[in-house]
Design an enzyme around this catalytic site. Structure first.
Site, PDB file in Angstrom:
ATOM      1  N   ARG A  60      46.112  40.430  48.613  1.00  0.00           N
ATOM      2  CA  ARG A  60      44.542  40.313  48.510  1.00  0.00           C
ATOM      3  C   ARG A  60      44.335  39.796  50.373  1.00  0.00           C
ATOM      4  NH1 ARG A  60      41.957  36.091  44.810  1.00  0.00           N
ATOM      5  NH2 ARG A  60      42.764  37.541  43.489  1.00  0.00           N
ATOM      6  N   HIS A  78      47.451  35.093  46.872  1.00  0.00           N
ATOM      7  CA  HIS A  78      47.402  36.479  47.034  1.00  0.00           C
ATOM      8  C   HIS A  78      47.679  37.175  48.284  1.00  0.00           C
ATOM      9  CE1 HIS A  78      46.500  37.559  42.803  1.00  0.00           C
ATOM     10  NE2 HIS A  78      45.780  36.311  42.794  1.00  0.00           N
ATOM     11  N   ASP A 126      48.093  39.342  39.657  1.00  0.00           N
ATOM     12  CA  ASP A 126      47.197  39.081  38.562  1.00  0.00           C
ATOM     13  C   ASP A 126      47.566  40.313  37.679  1.00  0.00           C
ATOM     14  OD1 ASP A 126      45.998  36.798  39.616  1.00  0.00           O
ATOM     15  OD2 ASP A 126      44.320  37.921  40.212  1.00  0.00           O
ATOM     16  N   GLU A 166      44.995  30.107  34.579  1.00  0.00           N
ATOM     17  CA  GLU A 166      44.618  31.635  34.411  1.00  0.00           C
ATOM     18  C   GLU A 166      46.063  32.024  33.522  1.00  0.00           C
ATOM     19  OE1 GLU A 166      41.667  31.992  38.109  1.00  0.00           O
ATOM     20  OE2 GLU A 166      43.699  32.434  38.306  1.00  0.00           O
ATOM     21  N   HIS A 176      47.838  35.002  36.126  1.00  0.00           N
ATOM     22  CA  HIS A 176      48.151  34.790  37.599  1.00  0.00           C
ATOM     23  C   HIS A 176      49.466  34.190  37.473  1.00  0.00           C
ATOM     24  CE1 HIS A 176      47.073  32.887  41.498  1.00  0.00           C
ATOM     25  NE2 HIS A 176      48.079  32.262  41.158  1.00  0.00           N
TER      26      HIS A 176
END
Length: 329
Positions: A198, A243, A250, A308, A311
């Protein structure tokens, strides 16, 4: 005298007859007027019901797990009813209006299943920085649904830096993912990847979104019980993301033949404590599905993030301190 009396009787009879005929004529005329000029409108149940508002239903700014400062948010499984009596009363009112009764529930798995973007041909892809690979080229059996390259995400728009629906990661992370996918294939499953590398510009987009408390377009789907002004305090938004180092993923598990993801008890990118590992608000089967993913990922060198279930970060990531900003394209 007899003639005069008879004449009076005839006049009286004629008068009575005229009055009777006049009354009948007025009634008939009145009835005709009502029928022709005042039509009766019969109300229906549907005429009192407003048109249904479409709700579109993920959310994950999850990197506060690195510092351990995140706190659990409120439960998202409450029905919203204070008592059984209120629940029955609400259902009765909806039935009177001709609507189907409904109670507040968690976003369903089906509501999270969106069409995957069209894959990007490898012939039009640019060169990646050294050490990075396209995951679909490295793991051809994996499945992909890159949410941030679409408007179906907690921001409600294509996220900055996502110019194509492709997943990129460091070669080390890709190699570890390949091992996890090969293990799951033996049981008829495959990894379904939502996000990998990301850009830092995407994280900046998330921070701007969090600061705009008026923008709640995707609240009902991804953060129904979270106040946007509290997302930093609650640990859903951070200024840096693992990320952006290229080795955080994810993902979930799906049926290899149909592509349908397993039921994890809560949707991907949902802001709420039901997304946490160890939550007691999901079924035994849903817990087992999370464990299936977790065990495969841990066995192949990844560590989970407690808040999460989707993740994971490679334990021995090659760039533990370096953050990248090249576009996903």
């Amino acid at each position: 005298m007899k003639f005069r009396k008879r004449g009076k009787k005839l006049q009286l009879s004629a008068l009575l007859l005229a009055l009777a005929l006049s009354a009948c004529g007025n009634d008939a005329e009145g009835a005709g007027t009502d029928a022709s000029t005042s039509p009766v409108s019969i109300p229906t149940a549907s005429s009192n019901i407003p048109e249904a508002q479409g709700v579109e239903e993920g959310a994950s700014i999850e990197e506060t797990g690195e510092s351990g400062s995140a706190t659990d948010s409120g439960s998202t499984t409450d029905s919203g009813m204070d008592s059984e009596a209120e629940s029955q009363q609400a259902l009765g009112k909806e039935a009177e209006l001709g609507k189907q009764p409904s109670l507040k529930t968690e976003p369903s798995l089906e509501s999270q299943q969106q069409p995957s973007p069209t894959p990007v041909s490898s012939l039009v892809r640019g060169a990646l920085p050294d050490g990075f690979v396209y995951l679909d080229e490295y793991i051809p059996d994996a499945l992909f649904e890159i949410r941030y390259a679409s408007d179906y995400n907690f921001v409600g728009a294509v996220v900055d830096g996502y110019k194509a629906p492709v997943a990129i990661a460091t070669e080390e992370a890709a190699q570890a993912l390949l091992g996890a996918n090969e293990e799951l294939k033996q049981s008829g499953y495959a990894l379904l990847i939502y996000d990998a590398y990301r850009p830092t510009k995407a994280v900046a987009h998330f921070i701007r979104w969090a600061a705009d408390v008026e923008d709640t377009a995707m609240k009902d789907v991804f953060y129904p019980d979270v106040d946007k002004s509290q997302v930093f305090k609650l640990g859903y938004v951070a200024s840096k993301s693992g990320h952006s180092r290229g080795s955080t993923i994810d993902l979930t598990v799906a049926d290899a033949d149909t592509g349908v993801p397993l039921d994890m008890g809560g949707p991907y990118d949902f802001f709420g404590d039901i997304s946490s590992h160890g939550t007691k608000k999901i079924s035994a089967e849903q817990t087992a599905n999370r464990e299936l993913l977790k065990n495969a990922m841990v066995r192949h060198g990844f560590k989970p993030y407690n808040k999460e279930w989707w993740h994971y970060t490679l334990k021995d990531e090659p760039y533990p301190k370096k953050y990248f900003d090249f576009d996903v394209e």
